[in-house]
Every structure is written in C-alpha cells, then in structure tokens.
Design an enzyme around this catalytic site. Structure first.
Site, PDB file in Angstrom:
ATOM      1  N   HIS A   1      -3.004   0.064  10.754  1.00  0.00           N
ATOM      2  CA  HIS A   1      -2.103  -0.984  10.175  1.00  0.00           C
ATOM      3  C   HIS A   1      -2.529  -1.591   9.028  1.00  0.00           C
ATOM      4  O   HIS A   1      -1.700  -1.767   7.936  1.00  0.00           O
ATOM      5  CB  HIS A   1      -1.955  -2.023  11.395  1.00  0.00           C
ATOM      6  CG  HIS A   1      -0.710  -3.049  11.014  1.00  0.00           C
ATOM      7  ND1 HIS A   1       0.227  -3.393  11.707  1.00  0.00           N
ATOM      8  CD2 HIS A   1      -1.023  -4.167  10.169  1.00  0.00           C
ATOM      9  CE1 HIS A   1       0.905  -4.484  11.275  1.00  0.00           C
ATOM     10  NE2 HIS A   1       0.205  -4.986  10.415  1.00  0.00           N
ATOM     11  N   GLU A   2      -3.762  -1.909   8.837  1.00  0.00           N
ATOM     12  CA  GLU A   2      -4.372  -2.852   7.736  1.00  0.00           C
ATOM     13  C   GLU A   2      -4.572  -1.737   6.575  1.00  0.00           C
ATOM     14  O   GLU A   2      -4.393  -2.268   5.331  1.00  0.00           O
ATOM     15  CB  GLU A   2      -5.679  -3.346   7.936  1.00  0.00           C
ATOM     16  CG  GLU A   2      -5.537  -4.424   9.229  1.00  0.00           C
ATOM     17  CD  GLU A   2      -4.507  -5.548   8.916  1.00  0.00           C
ATOM     18  OE1 GLU A   2      -4.186  -5.558   7.725  1.00  0.00           O
ATOM     19  OE2 GLU A   2      -4.007  -6.214   9.852  1.00  0.00           O
TER      20      GLU A   2
ATOM     21  N   HIS B   1      -1.304  -1.530   4.687  1.00  0.00           N
ATOM     22  CA  HIS B   1      -1.317  -2.726   3.769  1.00  0.00           C
ATOM     23  C   HIS B   1      -2.060  -2.252   2.383  1.00  0.00           C
ATOM     24  O   HIS B   1      -1.815  -2.664   1.332  1.00  0.00           O
ATOM     25  CB  HIS B   1      -1.743  -4.102   4.444  1.00  0.00           C
ATOM     26  CG  HIS B   1      -0.987  -4.612   5.250  1.00  0.00           C
ATOM     27  ND1 HIS B   1       0.610  -4.529   5.139  1.00  0.00           N
ATOM     28  CD2 HIS B   1      -1.059  -5.136   6.663  1.00  0.00           C
ATOM     29  CE1 HIS B   1       1.085  -5.006   6.326  1.00  0.00           C
ATOM     30  NE2 HIS B   1       0.055  -5.398   6.980  1.00  0.00           N
TER      31      HIS B   1
END
Length: 244
Positions: free
Chosen positions: A123-124, A127
């Site tokens: 997920h990170e 980003h």
C-alpha cells in the site's frame, strides 16, 4: 503517508473509532523513530520483529518486488535502511508514507503478522510510486490524496475476496469497487481532519480515472499469482520496446 508538515497529518476526529488502515499521510510518530521497549525485549523486540518481517516482504512478495523494480526504473530506487522506518504510532493506523522525508513508516505496534506487513508495504509503496512519478500535492489537495488512496486500495490486494471475507463483507453487486471506494475514504479520514462528506466527494470525483490507472502493474493484481504475471510482464517491457 503523504505528509507531514510541522505535525504529521491529523488523525480521526475526536471520539471517532477508525478501523485499522494503511494510509498515506501519517500517524504522528512516537519517540521520533525510537521504538519503545516492552517486557519481551530480551527475546525479540517489536522493532526486530518488524525489521525481519519487512526484509521477508521485500525479498519474497511479488507485489512489492514489482513496485521496487518500477521505482528503480523511474529513477527512485528504494533503499531499505533509508526509506523504511519501524516505529510505534498513535491510533490504529498500520503505516504511512511521509512525503516530507520520502520515508515509509511501518507501525510496529499495529502490524500483526507477515500477511499484514505485506499489505502495508505494498500500500505504501504505491503512494511512494505516485510520489515519484507525479507532482502530488499531499498536503493541500485532497483530490490528489484521494486518487493515490483509490490506487492503493485497488492495487495492493486490500480488497481481495479473502480480506473481505475476514471483514464479513462480500457478495454484493460491484462489491470490489465499493470496497476500494470505502477503503480510500477511511484512509483519508484517518489522516485528514475533514468531514466524511468532503472525503466522499473527493473520492467520487477522481474514482473512475484513478481506479482505471493500474500502473505499474498493468492490471488489477487480485492475488499473488496475478502479481507474479504482472511482474514478469513489467520485466519484459524493455525487451519488447527495444525490439520495435
């Protein structure tokens, strides 16, 4: 986590209970990167466990391996020592991307197991990939944040059937898109002091274009098998274009 300016992005409104989510703009960091020691520290500290799980994720998870290759290909190579930090965090967030220092923070007090670590790092890194390839205004443009959150929920496996079954949420028409939308809204609310209505409006305005942006996977990787195929295809892109 996408942001920290002065204080790291504000969390949920007072009194609200937020489910545990990975989010980009980041839980306030307790102890400024120095982990708290518990009663089991003589055996394995939470920081050591976090570091070991992180290493395994970076070496074996197909989602993460593709993202690391894509970051390197985009001129933003990731270094484990420089770009990851295992720390204790406030609240229930699992991690975040701190855009002010280009660092992924992993909330060692909230990451429960290896599968959880895999999802948070994936997920990170989405980003982080967005931060590398685009001029993302994490701090003042909620639509930019919303777009990256939609992409992270869509491409990280967070809305996989298995995860939704564990949440006791499945079987509805277009459930996958609903899950992506809901998870994006929850992540925004966890890191921005805005109303649910504002978060929903931002997500809805960017949803179609950002949901259909599958870079660097080239498809929605619904499970590890899909992620492995996507990684293989990504590795073959340069060979394909060089032969044209």
């Amino acid at each position: 986590m996408a942001g920290a300016r002065g204080g790291r992005g504000p969390g949920p409104a007072a009194g609200e209970q937020q489910p545990r989510v990975a989010c980009p703009a980041f839980a306030e960091r307790l102890g400024q990167g120095k982990p708290r020691q518990g009663f089991l520290s003589s055996f394995f500290s939470s920081n050591q466990k976090c570091q070991l799980m992180l290493l395994k994720t970076l070496q074996t998870n197909p989602y993460v391996k593709l993202l690391l290759d894509a970051m390197k290909h985009s001129g933003c190579a990731v270094d484990r020592e420089r770009h990851f930090s295992c720390e204790d965090c406030n609240g229930n967030v699992s991690g975040g991307f701190d855009a002010s220092v280009s660092q992924i923070v992993l909330c060692q007090n909230n990451i429960a197991n290896q599968a959880h670590m895999n999802r948070v790092v994936t997920h990170e890194l989405i980003h982080t990939f967005d931060h590398c390839r685009a001029h993302v205004d994490w701090f003042t443009n909620v639509k930019h944040l919303a777009c990256s959150e939609v992409r992270a929920a869509n491409l990280s496996g967070d809305c996989s059937l298995v995860n939704e079954i564990f949440r006791l949420r499945f079987g509805l028409k277009q459930h996958y898109q609903t899950c992506v939308r809901d998870r994006a809204i929850l992540s925004i609310l966890a890191v921005r002091n805005i109303s649910k209505e504002v978060a929903e409006k931002a997500v809805d305005e960017v949803f179609e274009s950002c949901f259909n942006d599958h870079e660097p996977f080239g498809r929605i990787p619904h499970n590890k098998t899909y992620a492995r195929y996507a990684h293989r295809d990504f590795q073959n892109r340069d060979r394909y274009y060089s032969n044209i």
